[in-house]
Scaffold this active site. Structure first.
Site, PDB file in Angstrom:
ATOM      1  N   LYS A  13      -9.259  -1.385  -8.757  1.00 60.43           N
ATOM      2  CA  LYS A  13     -10.382  -0.435  -8.728  1.00 60.43           C
ATOM      3  C   LYS A  13     -10.103   0.765  -9.637  1.00 60.43           C
ATOM      4  O   LYS A  13     -10.948   1.187 -10.405  1.00 60.43           O
ATOM      5  CB  LYS A  13     -10.645   0.068  -7.296  1.00 60.43           C
ATOM      6  N   ARG A  88     -14.648   3.206   2.640  1.00 63.32           N
ATOM      7  CA  ARG A  88     -13.689   2.223   3.139  1.00 63.32           C
ATOM      8  C   ARG A  88     -14.056   1.746   4.532  1.00 63.32           C
ATOM      9  O   ARG A  88     -13.434   0.827   5.048  1.00 63.32           O
ATOM     10  CB  ARG A  88     -12.292   2.848   3.193  1.00 63.32           C
ATOM     11  N   ARG A 127       3.810  -1.604  -9.280  1.00 62.48           N
ATOM     12  CA  ARG A 127       3.031  -0.503  -9.872  1.00 62.48           C
ATOM     13  C   ARG A 127       3.867   0.771 -10.006  1.00 62.48           C
ATOM     14  O   ARG A 127       4.619   1.135  -9.114  1.00 62.48           O
ATOM     15  CB  ARG A 127       1.810  -0.232  -8.989  1.00 62.48           C
ATOM     16  N   ARG A 160       4.603   4.853  -5.941  1.00 60.07           N
ATOM     17  CA  ARG A 160       3.916   5.544  -4.846  1.00 60.07           C
ATOM     18  C   ARG A 160       4.556   5.183  -3.517  1.00 60.07           C
ATOM     19  O   ARG A 160       4.902   4.027  -3.284  1.00 60.07           O
ATOM     20  CB  ARG A 160       2.431   5.138  -4.827  1.00 60.07           C
ATOM     21  N   ARG A 171      -1.564  -1.483   4.722  1.00 62.03           N
ATOM     22  CA  ARG A 171      -2.820  -1.141   4.045  1.00 62.03           C
ATOM     23  C   ARG A 171      -3.758  -2.347   3.987  1.00 62.03           C
ATOM     24  O   ARG A 171      -4.970  -2.210   4.152  1.00 62.03           O
ATOM     25  CB  ARG A 171      -2.530  -0.629   2.622  1.00 62.03           C
TER      26      ARG A 171
HETATM   27  P1  AMP Z   1      -5.917   4.658  -2.851  1.00 64.02           P
HETATM   28  O1  AMP Z   1      -5.349   5.458  -3.971  1.00 64.02           O
HETATM   29  O2  AMP Z   1      -7.422   4.469  -2.952  1.00 64.02           O
HETATM   30  O3  AMP Z   1      -5.176   3.362  -2.624  1.00 64.02           O
HETATM   31  O4  AMP Z   1      -5.716   5.529  -1.516  1.00 64.02           O
HETATM   32  C1  AMP Z   1      -4.418   5.883  -1.063  1.00 64.02           C
HETATM   33  C2  AMP Z   1      -4.489   6.325   0.382  1.00 64.02           C
HETATM   34  O5  AMP Z   1      -5.340   7.467   0.503  1.00 64.02           O
HETATM   35  C3  AMP Z   1      -5.071   5.307   1.355  1.00 64.02           C
HETATM   36  O6  AMP Z   1      -4.110   4.350   1.794  1.00 64.02           O
HETATM   37  C4  AMP Z   1      -5.543   6.218   2.481  1.00 64.02           C
HETATM   38  O7  AMP Z   1      -4.445   6.670   3.259  1.00 64.02           O
HETATM   39  C5  AMP Z   1      -6.083   7.428   1.729  1.00 64.02           C
HETATM   40  N1  AMP Z   1      -7.513   7.255   1.390  1.00 64.02           N
HETATM   41  C6  AMP Z   1      -8.064   7.140   0.149  1.00 64.02           C
HETATM   42  N2  AMP Z   1      -9.397   7.005   0.231  1.00 64.02           N
HETATM   43  C7  AMP Z   1      -9.705   7.022   1.559  1.00 64.02           C
HETATM   44  C8  AMP Z   1     -10.910   6.898   2.294  1.00 64.02           C
HETATM   45  N3  AMP Z   1     -12.087   6.688   1.692  1.00 64.02           N
HETATM   46  N4  AMP Z   1     -10.839   6.985   3.650  1.00 64.02           N
HETATM   47  C9  AMP Z   1      -9.664   7.191   4.277  1.00 64.02           C
HETATM   48  N5  AMP Z   1      -8.484   7.289   3.649  1.00 64.02           N
HETATM   49  C10 AMP Z   1      -8.493   7.209   2.294  1.00 64.02           C
END
Ligand code: AMP
Length: 222
Positions: A13, A88, A127, A160, A171
């Site tokens: 994404k 999400r 990554r 990360r 996740r």
């Molecule tokens: P990402 O970079 O999109 O993989 O997001 C990393 C982490 O941020 C996720 O595993 C969640 O802990 C938090 N996060 C990001 N977007 C959301 C969302 N829309 N709702 C809740 N937690 C989020």
């Protein structure tokens, strides 16, 4: 054009959103990036979010939705956006509609990046992210020219915290639990486009650009 990218962690994404943002000249809004910025800056939101993120859990809806509402107040959003990492949950999809309706906006396209589990694990476990500009690299698929150094800004690369194997599993578990009602929500509204995303990122990008062009044609005909 207002585009939402959906898919499991590791579906690409972020990569697609960055390329689309460049090509379509639209802002890329990633809730994950916004949260990581808050954590790095030690804001109150960042402090509240950090523990959830490290565990691979979702940050509570009200915190993320408030953060997104604030982002939507910025003027660049008027011309459209590429939204990555939000919604999400079904609740977030409903909140998103409310936030947009309040600004007389509607989502044009929801793209689901369909990715197999083996590809997800391979992508996430290798990554690397730049600590300065946020560009992603991969130990095998896209290695940096100099070890652990960003090709673009020379910043140092890191893995990360939530890309460690245990957290990746968590996740994916969270994703599977929340995904189906979200998928149904957009399918019922005829907004959802499912595209295969295991392969080359350029091919995936071309497919999304094709969907955008079709969506624009359709809206001209209406
Ligand atoms: P990402 O970079 O999109 O993989 O997001 C990393 C982490 O941020 C996720 O595993 C969640 O802990 C938090 N996060 C990001 N977007 C959301 C969302 N829309 N709702 C809740 N937690 C989020």
């Amino acid at each position: 054009m207002k585009i939402v990218l959906l898919g499991p962690p590791g579906a690409g994404k972020g990569t697609q959103a960055k390329m689309l943002a460049k090509q379509l000249q639209l802002p890329h809004i990633s809730t994950g990036d916004l949260l990581r910025q808050n954590v790095a800056q030690g804001t109150e939101l960042g402090n509240q979010a950090q523990d959830f993120m490290n565990r691979g859990a979702l940050v509570p809806d009200e915190l993320v939705s408030k953060m997104l509402d604030e982002r939507f107040t910025q003027p660049d959003v008027k011309k459209g956006f590429i939204l990555d990492g939000y919604p999400r949950t079904l609740n977030q999809a409903k909140v998103l509609d409310t936030l947009l309706q309040a600004r007389n906006m509607l989502i044009d396209l929801v793209v689901y990046l369909d990715t197999s589990e083996s590809v997800i694990i391979q992508r996430l476990s290798g990554r690397l992210a730049c600590s300065v500009c946020g560009t992603n690299f991969h130990t095998q698929n896209m290695p940096p020219k100099k070890p652990m150094t960003c090709d673009h800004c020379q910043g140092s690369l890191y893995q990360r915290q939530d890309d460690k194997e245990e957290t990746i599993r968590k996740r994916l578990e969270v994703y599977r639990k929340e995904f189906s009602p979200l998928f149904d929500y957009y399918e019922a509204r005829k907004k959802l486009h499912r595209i295969p995303a295991d392969g080359d990122s350029k091919i995936v990008l071309d497919t999304i650009i094709g969907l955008c062009a079709k969506r624009q044609d359709d809206s001209v005909k209406i």
